[in-house]
Design a protein around this motif. Structure first.
Motif, PDB file in Angstrom:
ATOM      1  N   GLN A 140      10.845   6.442  27.839  1.00  0.00           N
ATOM      2  CA  GLN A 140      12.085   5.844  27.371  1.00  0.00           C
ATOM      3  C   GLN A 140      13.223   6.316  28.248  1.00  0.00           C
ATOM      4  OE1 GLN A 140      11.857   7.032  23.101  1.00  0.00           O
ATOM      5  NE2 GLN A 140      12.667   4.982  22.759  1.00  0.00           N
ATOM      6  N   ALA A 141      14.092   5.425  28.626  1.00  0.00           N
ATOM      7  CA  ALA A 141      15.276   5.826  29.374  1.00  0.00           C
ATOM      8  C   ALA A 141      16.166   6.628  28.454  1.00  0.00           C
ATOM      9  CB  ALA A 141      16.005   4.592  29.898  1.00  0.00           C
ATOM     10  N   GLN A 142      16.810   7.658  28.998  1.00  0.00           N
ATOM     11  CA  GLN A 142      17.588   8.563  28.162  1.00  0.00           C
ATOM     12  C   GLN A 142      18.673   7.841  27.385  1.00  0.00           C
ATOM     13  OE1 GLN A 142      19.240  11.802  30.309  1.00  0.00           O
ATOM     14  NE2 GLN A 142      20.014  12.838  28.506  1.00  0.00           N
ATOM     15  N   ASP A 143      19.263   6.812  27.987  1.00  0.00           N
ATOM     16  CA  ASP A 143      20.376   6.156  27.315  1.00  0.00           C
ATOM     17  C   ASP A 143      19.917   5.222  26.201  1.00  0.00           C
ATOM     18  OD1 ASP A 143      21.078   3.664  29.929  1.00  0.00           O
ATOM     19  OD2 ASP A 143      19.242   4.200  28.854  1.00  0.00           O
ATOM     20  N   THR A 144      18.589   5.052  26.009  1.00  0.00           N
ATOM     21  CA  THR A 144      18.105   4.210  24.923  1.00  0.00           C
ATOM     22  C   THR A 144      17.674   5.039  23.714  1.00  0.00           C
ATOM     23  OG1 THR A 144      15.804   4.213  25.694  1.00  0.00           O
ATOM     24  CG2 THR A 144      17.278   2.524  26.601  1.00  0.00           C
ATOM     25  N   LEU A 145      17.678   6.372  23.832  1.00  0.00           N
ATOM     26  CA  LEU A 145      17.265   7.216  22.719  1.00  0.00           C
ATOM     27  C   LEU A 145      18.303   7.173  21.599  1.00  0.00           C
ATOM     28  CD1 LEU A 145      15.947  10.424  24.531  1.00  0.00           C
ATOM     29  CD2 LEU A 145      14.593   8.612  23.487  1.00  0.00           C
ATOM     30  N   ASP A 146      17.809   7.172  20.359  1.00  0.00           N
ATOM     31  CA  ASP A 146      18.702   7.308  19.215  1.00  0.00           C
ATOM     32  C   ASP A 146      18.059   8.281  18.237  1.00  0.00           C
ATOM     33  OD1 ASP A 146      16.739   5.926  17.737  1.00  0.00           O
ATOM     34  OD2 ASP A 146      17.718   3.998  18.102  1.00  0.00           O
ATOM     35  N   ALA A 147      18.695   8.474  17.082  1.00  0.00           N
ATOM     36  CA  ALA A 147      18.211   9.474  16.137  1.00  0.00           C
ATOM     37  C   ALA A 147      16.802   9.171  15.632  1.00  0.00           C
ATOM     38  CB  ALA A 147      19.172   9.586  14.954  1.00  0.00           C
ATOM     39  N   GLU A 148      16.388   7.916  15.701  1.00  0.00           N
ATOM     40  CA  GLU A 148      15.062   7.537  15.221  1.00  0.00           C
ATOM     41  C   GLU A 148      13.997   7.614  16.307  1.00  0.00           C
ATOM     42  OE1 GLU A 148      14.673   7.074  12.016  1.00  0.00           O
ATOM     43  OE2 GLU A 148      16.838   7.399  11.806  1.00  0.00           O
ATOM     44  N   SER A 149      14.369   7.889  17.527  1.00  0.00           N
ATOM     45  CA  SER A 149      13.405   7.936  18.638  1.00  0.00           C
ATOM     46  C   SER A 149      12.415   9.068  18.425  1.00  0.00           C
ATOM     47  CB  SER A 149      14.132   8.132  19.969  1.00  0.00           C
ATOM     48  OG  SER A 149      15.007   7.051  20.233  1.00  0.00           O
ATOM     49  N   VAL A 150      11.117   8.773  18.531  1.00  0.00           N
ATOM     50  CA  VAL A 150      10.071   9.765  18.346  1.00  0.00           C
ATOM     51  C   VAL A 150       9.928  10.586  19.622  1.00  0.00           C
ATOM     52  CG1 VAL A 150       7.614  10.130  17.884  1.00  0.00           C
ATOM     53  CG2 VAL A 150       8.858   8.322  16.674  1.00  0.00           C
ATOM     54  N   VAL A 151       9.998  11.906  19.484  1.00  0.00           N
ATOM     55  CA  VAL A 151       9.901  12.784  20.650  1.00  0.00           C
ATOM     56  C   VAL A 151       8.613  13.596  20.645  1.00  0.00           C
ATOM     57  CG1 VAL A 151      12.398  12.951  20.985  1.00  0.00           C
ATOM     58  CG2 VAL A 151      11.248  14.564  19.448  1.00  0.00           C
ATOM     59  N   ALA A 152       7.895  13.610  19.535  1.00  0.00           N
ATOM     60  CA  ALA A 152       6.622  14.317  19.466  1.00  0.00           C
ATOM     61  C   ALA A 152       5.857  13.818  18.251  1.00  0.00           C
ATOM     62  CB  ALA A 152       6.833  15.827  19.366  1.00  0.00           C
ATOM     63  N   THR A 153       4.531  13.936  18.303  1.00  0.00           N
ATOM     64  CA  THR A 153       3.678  13.609  17.162  1.00  0.00           C
ATOM     65  C   THR A 153       2.670  14.735  17.004  1.00  0.00           C
ATOM     66  OG1 THR A 153       3.906  11.243  17.628  1.00  0.00           O
ATOM     67  CG2 THR A 153       2.133  11.909  16.136  1.00  0.00           C
ATOM     68  N   ILE A 154       2.589  15.315  15.811  1.00  0.00           N
ATOM     69  CA  ILE A 154       1.687  16.441  15.546  1.00  0.00           C
ATOM     70  C   ILE A 154       0.759  16.040  14.420  1.00  0.00           C
ATOM     71  CG2 ILE A 154       1.500  18.882  14.934  1.00  0.00           C
ATOM     72  CD1 ILE A 154       4.868  17.654  15.991  1.00  0.00           C
ATOM     73  N   ASN A 155      -0.491  15.818  14.749  1.00  0.00           N
ATOM     74  CA  ASN A 155      -1.495  15.404  13.752  1.00  0.00           C
ATOM     75  C   ASN A 155      -0.996  14.225  12.923  1.00  0.00           C
ATOM     76  OD1 ASN A 155      -3.277  17.473  14.541  1.00  0.00           O
ATOM     77  ND2 ASN A 155      -2.284  18.938  13.144  1.00  0.00           N
ATOM     78  N   GLY A 156      -0.353  13.280  13.591  1.00  0.00           N
ATOM     79  CA  GLY A 156       0.131  12.085  12.927  1.00  0.00           C
ATOM     80  C   GLY A 156       1.535  12.184  12.388  1.00  0.00           C
ATOM     81  N   THR A 157       2.133  13.372  12.350  1.00  0.00           N
ATOM     82  CA  THR A 157       3.506  13.550  11.858  1.00  0.00           C
ATOM     83  C   THR A 157       4.484  13.335  12.997  1.00  0.00           C
ATOM     84  OG1 THR A 157       2.833  15.124  10.160  1.00  0.00           O
ATOM     85  CG2 THR A 157       5.157  15.137  10.810  1.00  0.00           C
ATOM     86  N   GLU A 158       5.393  12.390  12.829  1.00  0.00           N
ATOM     87  CA  GLU A 158       6.342  12.069  13.887  1.00  0.00           C
ATOM     88  C   GLU A 158       7.583  12.969  13.807  1.00  0.00           C
ATOM     89  OE1 GLU A 158       7.196   7.921  13.513  1.00  0.00           O
ATOM     90  OE2 GLU A 158       5.410   7.321  14.677  1.00  0.00           O
ATOM     91  N   ILE A 159       7.986  13.454  14.959  1.00  0.00           N
ATOM     92  CA  ILE A 159       9.221  14.231  15.100  1.00  0.00           C
ATOM     93  C   ILE A 159      10.198  13.379  15.888  1.00  0.00           C
ATOM     94  CG2 ILE A 159      10.273  16.361  15.917  1.00  0.00           C
ATOM     95  CD1 ILE A 159       8.177  16.677  13.653  1.00  0.00           C
ATOM     96  N   THR A 160      11.419  13.220  15.363  1.00  0.00           N
ATOM     97  CA  THR A 160      12.401  12.356  16.014  1.00  0.00           C
ATOM     98  C   THR A 160      13.509  13.171  16.678  1.00  0.00           C
ATOM     99  OG1 THR A 160      13.838  12.179  14.073  1.00  0.00           O
ATOM    100  CG2 THR A 160      11.994  10.608  14.243  1.00  0.00           C
ATOM    101  N   LEU A 161      14.255  12.470  17.505  1.00  0.00           N
ATOM    102  CA  LEU A 161      15.417  13.100  18.132  1.00  0.00           C
ATOM    103  C   LEU A 161      16.399  13.578  17.066  1.00  0.00           C
ATOM    104  CD1 LEU A 161      17.111  13.839  20.604  1.00  0.00           C
ATOM    105  CD2 LEU A 161      17.988  11.488  20.611  1.00  0.00           C
ATOM    106  N   GLY A 162      16.468  12.864  15.943  1.00  0.00           N
ATOM    107  CA  GLY A 162      17.356  13.279  14.857  1.00  0.00           C
ATOM    108  C   GLY A 162      17.016  14.662  14.341  1.00  0.00           C
ATOM    109  N   HIS A 163      15.710  14.974  14.223  1.00  0.00           N
ATOM    110  CA  HIS A 163      15.311  16.313  13.800  1.00  0.00           C
ATOM    111  C   HIS A 163      15.842  17.366  14.771  1.00  0.00           C
ATOM    112  CE1 HIS A 163      11.927  14.011  11.739  1.00  0.00           C
ATOM    113  NE2 HIS A 163      12.525  14.650  10.749  1.00  0.00           N
ATOM    114  N   MET A 164      15.757  17.061  16.057  1.00  0.00           N
ATOM    115  CA  MET A 164      16.235  18.009  17.065  1.00  0.00           C
ATOM    116  C   MET A 164      17.749  18.176  17.004  1.00  0.00           C
ATOM    117  SD  MET A 164      13.873  17.030  20.382  1.00  0.00           S
ATOM    118  CE  MET A 164      14.367  18.509  21.278  1.00  0.00           C
ATOM    119  N   LEU A 165      18.459  17.069  16.768  1.00  0.00           N
ATOM    120  CA  LEU A 165      19.921  17.125  16.728  1.00  0.00           C
ATOM    121  C   LEU A 165      20.421  17.990  15.580  1.00  0.00           C
ATOM    122  CD1 LEU A 165      20.792  13.398  17.511  1.00  0.00           C
ATOM    123  CD2 LEU A 165      21.123  15.363  19.017  1.00  0.00           C
TER     124      LEU A 165
END
Length: 283
Positions: A22-47
């Motif tokens: 994904q291009a950096q400028d298209t990321l939003d709070a819902e963008s998935v940045v990692a998946t752990i055993n099916g659990t999605e982690i979003t940019l919002g979690h990081m923010l």
């Protein structure tokens, strides 16, 4: 934050490579940045984690923070997946407290945002610093002695031409004596009432009659007086914003609490020592 400034492990690095590009400028709070055993982690979690970091971590470069924050989330997720399926009492209560605090903070943020406007700051500044009577400041010196007789003799000595600072250094019992009796600049209300009243009624260069206060008898000379200048808005902006915030928040909380249907358990009807018994959370 545990091991904040560490490099990505080989596994985590491989995980990131596996994510859709994904291009950096298209990321939003819902963008998935990692998946752990099916659990999605979003940019919002990081923010959310980024915003709550201590000041010393806030200064770190974003690329360093990215690694550390994502590592922390991955590790916490792996561990949380090993926990019991149902949240225990401690976790449930802690989440309720955290949710309550976050929602309250969100309301307060809105209250402050509405109250602390440029118009409100300017109005407060004008009312507090520009309107009304100008404030006079005084620069005075004094000689403090124990009796009225001593003070009266000093007045006569000074009127006869004696140097005020020299007499103060020799005879004053106050802490300012060695400094010639100088008190520096002070404004209304900064001195005891009898002393303040005497100074405000004097002309520059005059010597007062003996003035009695709780400290003893004073002989005063007024060195200078001036009109206190209003500070620039920027110099007091932070103080004004803080006062506006406190006033708005206090008023909002009071009004909200008064309007709420609140029922409290009387403190007298309980054994308050239960607050020191964390074992109740595991029962």
């Amino acid at each position: 934050m545990s091991k904040l400034i560490t490099k990505l492990s080989a596994g985590a690095f491989a995980l990131l490579l596996a994510l859709p590009a994904q291009a950096q400028d298209t990321l939003d709070a819902e963008s998935v940045v990692a998946t752990i055993n099916g659990t999605e982690i979003t940019l919002g979690h990081m923010l959310i984690i980024r915003a709550a970091l201590p000041d010393q971590y806030q200064q770190l470069p974003d690329d360093v923070l990215w690694d550390g924050i994502l590592d922390q989330i991955v590790q916490q997720t792996v561990l949380s997946q090993q926990a019991a399926e149902e949240d225990g009492r401690r976790v449930t209560l802690a989440l309720e407290n955290e949710r309550r605090a976050l929602r309250a903070a969100q309301v307060i943020e809105g209250v402050v945002g509405s109250a602390v406007t440029e118009e409100a700051v300017q109005s407060f500044y004008e009312d507090a610093y520009l309107e009304g009577d100008a404030t006079e400041e005084f620069n005075a010196s004094h000689i403090l002695v124990e009796t009225e007789e001593e003070a009266a003799a000093i007045v006569e000595e000074l009127k006869g031409g004696a140097d005020f600072a020299a007499v103060a250094a020799e005879k004053s019992t106050g802490p300012s004596g060695p400094n010639g009796g100088s008190l520096g600049w002070f404004g209304p209300g900064m001195m005891v009432e009898e002393f303040q009243t005497a100074v405000e009624g004097m002309e520059v260069g005059a010597i007062s009659d003996p003035v009695q206060t709780q400290f003893g008898w004073h002989v005063i000379t007024l060195n200078e007086k001036r009109i206190q200048e209003a500070p620039e808005l920027d110099a007091v902006r932070a103080e004004i914003e803080n006062q506006l915030s406190q006033q708005a928040v206090t008023q909002h909380i009071q009004e909200a609490t008064d309007a709420a249907d609140v029922s409290r358990t009387p403190k007298e009807s309980v054994d308050t020592s239960v607050l020191s018994n964390p074992n109740l959370l595991t029962e």
